[in-house]
Design a protein around this motif. Sequence first.
Motif, PDB file in Angstrom:
ATOM      1  N   LYS A 269       0.809  -1.219   0.000  1.00  0.00           N
ATOM      2  CA  LYS A 269       0.000   0.000   0.000  1.00  0.00           C
ATOM      3  C   LYS A 269       0.840   1.266   0.000  1.00  0.00           C
ATOM      4  O   LYS A 269       0.478   2.276  -0.561  1.00  0.00           O
ATOM      5  CB  LYS A 269      -0.943   0.004   1.214  1.00  0.00           C
ATOM      6  CG  LYS A 269      -2.349  -0.433   0.841  1.00  0.00           C
ATOM      7  CD  LYS A 269      -3.173  -0.692   2.035  1.00  0.00           C
ATOM      8  CE  LYS A 269      -3.121  -2.187   2.339  1.00  0.00           C
ATOM      9  NZ  LYS A 269      -3.656  -2.510   3.651  1.00  0.00           N
ATOM     10  N   GLU A 270       1.974   1.184   0.653  1.00  0.00           N
ATOM     11  CA  GLU A 270       2.824   2.381   0.721  1.00  0.00           C
ATOM     12  C   GLU A 270       3.374   2.750  -0.632  1.00  0.00           C
ATOM     13  O   GLU A 270       3.463   3.914  -1.000  1.00  0.00           O
ATOM     14  CB  GLU A 270       3.945   2.167   1.738  1.00  0.00           C
ATOM     15  CG  GLU A 270       3.498   2.551   3.132  1.00  0.00           C
ATOM     16  CD  GLU A 270       4.592   2.341   4.143  1.00  0.00           C
ATOM     17  OE1 GLU A 270       5.758   2.594   3.803  1.00  0.00           O
ATOM     18  OE2 GLU A 270       4.252   1.934   5.266  1.00  0.00           O
TER      19      GLU A 270
ATOM     20  N   LEU B 241       2.643   6.454  -5.402  1.00  0.00           N
ATOM     21  CA  LEU B 241       2.417   6.721  -6.828  1.00  0.00           C
ATOM     22  C   LEU B 241       1.464   7.890  -7.039  1.00  0.00           C
ATOM     23  O   LEU B 241       1.446   8.524  -8.087  1.00  0.00           O
ATOM     24  CB  LEU B 241       1.841   5.482  -7.509  1.00  0.00           C
ATOM     25  CG  LEU B 241       2.805   4.299  -7.679  1.00  0.00           C
ATOM     26  CD1 LEU B 241       2.079   3.122  -8.317  1.00  0.00           C
ATOM     27  CD2 LEU B 241       4.004   4.693  -8.518  1.00  0.00           C
ATOM     28  N   GLU B 242       0.615   8.159  -6.024  1.00  0.00           N
ATOM     29  CA  GLU B 242      -0.348   9.256  -6.149  1.00  0.00           C
ATOM     30  C   GLU B 242       0.386  10.595  -6.086  1.00  0.00           C
ATOM     31  O   GLU B 242       1.099  10.855  -5.124  1.00  0.00           O
ATOM     32  CB  GLU B 242      -1.363   9.200  -4.991  1.00  0.00           C
ATOM     33  CG  GLU B 242      -2.212   7.954  -4.961  1.00  0.00           C
ATOM     34  CD  GLU B 242      -3.405   8.046  -5.895  1.00  0.00           C
ATOM     35  OE1 GLU B 242      -3.694   9.177  -6.335  1.00  0.00           O
ATOM     36  OE2 GLU B 242      -4.023   7.013  -6.184  1.00  0.00           O
TER      37      GLU B 242
END
Lengths: 304, 439
Positions: free
Chosen positions: B148-149, B154-155
């Motif tokens: 998730k990190e 990537l956002e």
Amino acid sequence: MNQQDSNMVLSLDNVVKRYHNHLAVDHVSLDLPRGQIFGLLGPNGAGKTSLIRIINAITGADEGHVYFEGKPLTSDHVSEIGYMPEERGLYKKMKVGEQLTYLAQLKGLTKQQSQENLKYWLERFDIKSWWNKKIEELSKGMQQKIQFIATVVHKPKLLILDEPFSGLDPINTNLIKDEIYELNKQGTTVIFSTHRMEQVEEICEDIALINKGKMILIGSVAQIKEDYKENKYRLVTNRDITQYLEPAGVQIESQKENDYIVKFSDYNSNAFLSNLINDDIKIISFNEILPSINEIFIKKVNEN
Amino acid sequence: MHKLWLIIKREYLTRVKKKSFIIVTLLTPLGFALLMFFSGFMASGKMNSIKQVAVVDDGGILQNNPLEGSQMKFTVVNKGIDEMKSEYVNDGYDVLLHLDKIDNLNETKVNVNYYTDDKMSFFTIESLENKLSKAIKAYKLNHSTIDKEVLAGLETEVTLENGLKDGEGIGDNSSKMASGIAQALGYIMGFMMYMVIFIFGGMVMRSVMEEKINRIVEVMISSVKPFQLMLGKVIGVGLVGLTQLIIWIVLIGVAMMIIPGLMMSSMDSNTVEMAKEIQNNPETANAVSGLIVELKNQNWLLIIPVFIIYFLGGYFIYSSLFAAVGSAIGDDLGEGQQLMMPIVIPVILAIVMLSSVMTDPDGPIAVFGSMFPLFSPILMPARLPFDPPMWQVIVSILLLIGCVILFVWIAGRIYRVGIFLYGKKVSFKELTKWMFYKG
């Protein structure tokens, strides 16, 4: 044509106005001396309105010249002319006083002058209380009075009235008629355009008859009647005189017992009458019947 | 000249003194304010009812990813779908959603059934689809092996900052906010011109027709030239419009200065809370102060006078055309519609072009539209907040002035013939002929 003659308020010299392909005014010449009441007659569509618009400097003539007091007519002269068109109206929402002041100012009067002149006229017609009334609150006859005041408030030298009495009752007609006479007495020249021939005969000294753009008749009312008279007389006697008429070449137009309308050819009416008198016929009345302007008008228009 | 002045004075005073003028002048800005308030209110969604949505979540998809929405309140129920189908209305729900178990995490198409007695709007369905798709994405992510990190890394949020904000170098130094304001201003000015043309142009036309129908014109033209009468009317009514515009500008200016102060002093608890919220939320606070700063940054000293020039230019072109049409139609408004077409079409075209001018204020359509005198009164004011090149503004104004003279002249030629004509149906061919009649 005397162009410098300033005794003529208005002179038209061979004026022509064309619309599309028809001649609305066809070489019209006219001299209008100061102080006249002049009748302008003609059937509908004869060119009266076109001619009046040229005199008012609303439209220009295509050919010919127009002189006002001896000088070529320009739009500056509109302050000397008062025009009451046949189709007329006022701003319905304006008050009488505002409206008249506005129209007077457009004729070149100052505000103060206009209100002085207006005071005179409103007092004269006894309608001073109308000053703050809106035009739409007035009856049609009342509006016509306002319209008349608007036409004369600037003391024009030339007054052009097109059917001035339409929409007026007989009382107001007389009132306006008297005002026209009064203005005329003070030196205003009046052009009076109408279809109502009996008014023309009553009011005008000189008349002109226009048909299809041409001026077909011009002169004083009396002279025109004289020119178009047909030697008709009304003769009333105390007994039948039929036997006398035929040998004398006198035609009977109509007869009601001893009341005759007769037409003399070239036979001397005096000789005929002395004949009757010699035979002890009592002549109760004998008078010439002149044609009415109406008859002359119809005759001339039909001739053309 | 004196007569022209008298006519202007009458046309102006009779309108300005009317009660309706005073009321409209004072109430219109108020109406605009109300309109803006209401559209803001509507957009905020406070007017809409909140839908109660029951969700049967067979797969526990929503366990860690609850659905949220301002227009909808979601409740996950622990009953079977068949039971709920017959009960959800009685239980006080408007909508029932049924989420099946997701067996295959790679499945990219999921069907969710909904049940409702009301018809759901397109936007409601779309927003539900979005919410569900996000929830399912989160669910899939939880059950996948993706770090998730890494994903969060990537956002990236991008903000375009203007490098010339400090005033160095050349170029456009406006921010995103400024463009937004420019666009709003552009639309407002464009539509104002549109309204001016039809309201005051129509006023001139009606007034010409009235004078013709009640024959006052026959009396008037024995004192003044038809052209003077027309010009006086056009100028008089134009001054009425200008008076109204200036009163509005002043009123809005005063309102902008006074209202924030008034609001501060008369705030009730509710608005105080809102204000606090705004202050606490740095983004909203920035937006509000940014709005005020950007509004003050607009080059009003250029925009207002140039707008007034276009206001007058556009008004003169179109109102003289309206005067010409009014003189030609007389009392039959029906045939007037047909003659009005050539006036209406360019205005509509300009309004159509307005949106593409707004998206590309220096593009070819914008440049052409703001030069062509029939369009420029609407399109150039709309471009003004985007700082169009000065030479374009000047050329456009010169073209506009030339066009005003030409159109007033043409209208005068038609008018002087038209006012004398009664009961005749007029064609365009006829109108062109009138232009060449001699005096």
